[in-house]
Design a protein around this motif. Structure first.
Motif, PDB file in Angstrom:
ATOM      1  N   LYS A 152      50.372  47.319 106.875  1.00  0.00           N
ATOM      2  CA  LYS A 152      49.691  48.534 107.351  1.00  0.00           C
ATOM      3  C   LYS A 152      50.182  49.746 106.570  1.00  0.00           C
ATOM      4  O   LYS A 152      49.391  50.599 106.162  1.00  0.00           O
ATOM      5  CB  LYS A 152      49.947  48.723 108.842  1.00  0.00           C
ATOM      6  CG  LYS A 152      49.343  49.973 109.406  1.00  0.00           C
ATOM      7  CD  LYS A 152      49.747  50.197 110.840  1.00  0.00           C
ATOM      8  CE  LYS A 152      49.364  51.592 111.259  1.00  0.00           C
ATOM      9  NZ  LYS A 152      50.280  52.165 112.194  1.00  0.00           N
ATOM     10  N   ASN A 153      51.490  49.821 106.339  1.00  0.00           N
ATOM     11  CA  ASN A 153      52.071  50.932 105.594  1.00  0.00           C
ATOM     12  C   ASN A 153      51.553  50.939 104.150  1.00  0.00           C
ATOM     13  O   ASN A 153      51.210  51.994 103.617  1.00  0.00           O
ATOM     14  CB  ASN A 153      53.597  50.833 105.621  1.00  0.00           C
ATOM     15  CG  ASN A 153      54.252  52.077 105.091  1.00  0.00           C
ATOM     16  OD1 ASN A 153      53.720  53.172 105.222  1.00  0.00           O
ATOM     17  ND2 ASN A 153      55.408  51.909 104.485  1.00  0.00           N
ATOM     18  N   THR A 174      59.480  50.002 111.050  1.00  0.00           N
ATOM     19  CA  THR A 174      58.345  49.801 110.150  1.00  0.00           C
ATOM     20  C   THR A 174      58.884  49.549 108.747  1.00  0.00           C
ATOM     21  O   THR A 174      59.056  50.477 107.966  1.00  0.00           O
ATOM     22  CB  THR A 174      57.405  51.017 110.137  1.00  0.00           C
ATOM     23  OG1 THR A 174      58.179  52.189 109.863  1.00  0.00           O
ATOM     24  CG2 THR A 174      56.682  51.186 111.438  1.00  0.00           C
ATOM     25  N   ALA A 211      53.333  45.374 110.040  1.00  0.00           N
ATOM     26  CA  ALA A 211      53.687  46.794 109.893  1.00  0.00           C
ATOM     27  C   ALA A 211      53.826  47.161 108.417  1.00  0.00           C
ATOM     28  O   ALA A 211      53.389  48.235 107.993  1.00  0.00           O
ATOM     29  CB  ALA A 211      54.984  47.095 110.636  1.00  0.00           C
ATOM     30  N   ARG A 212      54.412  46.273 107.619  1.00  0.00           N
ATOM     31  CA  ARG A 212      54.583  46.539 106.189  1.00  0.00           C
ATOM     32  C   ARG A 212      53.226  46.599 105.486  1.00  0.00           C
ATOM     33  O   ARG A 212      52.965  47.496 104.688  1.00  0.00           O
ATOM     34  CB  ARG A 212      55.458  45.460 105.552  1.00  0.00           C
ATOM     35  CG  ARG A 212      55.896  45.771 104.142  1.00  0.00           C
ATOM     36  CD  ARG A 212      56.743  44.660 103.566  1.00  0.00           C
ATOM     37  NE  ARG A 212      56.009  43.422 103.401  1.00  0.00           N
ATOM     38  CZ  ARG A 212      55.142  43.184 102.401  1.00  0.00           C
ATOM     39  NH1 ARG A 212      54.905  44.117 101.508  1.00  0.00           N
ATOM     40  NH2 ARG A 212      54.530  42.037 102.305  1.00  0.00           N
ATOM     41  N   VAL A 254      55.274  40.500 113.144  1.00  0.00           N
ATOM     42  CA  VAL A 254      55.118  41.932 113.454  1.00  0.00           C
ATOM     43  C   VAL A 254      55.596  42.796 112.289  1.00  0.00           C
ATOM     44  O   VAL A 254      54.946  43.774 111.913  1.00  0.00           O
ATOM     45  CB  VAL A 254      55.865  42.283 114.760  1.00  0.00           C
ATOM     46  CG1 VAL A 254      55.908  43.779 114.990  1.00  0.00           C
ATOM     47  CG2 VAL A 254      55.227  41.575 115.933  1.00  0.00           C
TER      48      VAL A 254
END
Length: 128
Positions: A76-77, A10, A73-74, A69
């Motif tokens: 979302k973080n 992530t 993920a970045r 992807v």
């Protein structure tokens, strides 16, 4: 071990995402070579066949897929961090709300005990 793997997968910055894309591309090429090599030998094909199937295809597919992807993920973080920040702040005044004050209190007690908490309370009262 599991936590560090999850941390690596992530990415928190574009630089970490680029590293993840490079690593996944290398792994995809290596895995394809391992899988394709016996079949290429059995067919009697040359190195061009190995290059085409084992290197060109992963180089074409792995980077954009991994980048998509990793960026998801970045993002979302980042959104999770922003949400955690917004949960603790009153939208009208910009001051800490109950949840934010409770989190602040816990961090102060954890760091310095009762004396630090009293000092922090004095600072909060003086700034108001």
């Amino acid at each position: 071990m599991r936590e560090s793997l999850i941390r690596f997968l992530t990415p928190r910055s574009k630089r970490e995402a680029i590293k993840l894309v490079a690593l996944c591309t290398i792994v995809a090429i290596a895995a394809t070579i391992v899988v394709d090599y016996p079949f290429v030998l059995a067919l009697g094909a040359g190195l061009t066949m190995i290059f085409t199937s084992a290197v060109l295809i992963p180089l074409t597919l792995a980077p954009p897929m991994t980048w998509f992807v990793a960026e998801a993920a970045r993002r979302k973080n980042e959104m999770k961090q922003e949400l955690e920040r917004l949960i603790c702040i009153d939208p009208l005044s910009g001051a800490l709300n109950r949840r934010g004050l409770a989190a602040f209190e816990q961090s102060v007690f954890r760091e310095g005990g009762a004396k630090a908490a009293l000092s922090a309370a004095n600072r909060l009262c003086d700034s108001a």
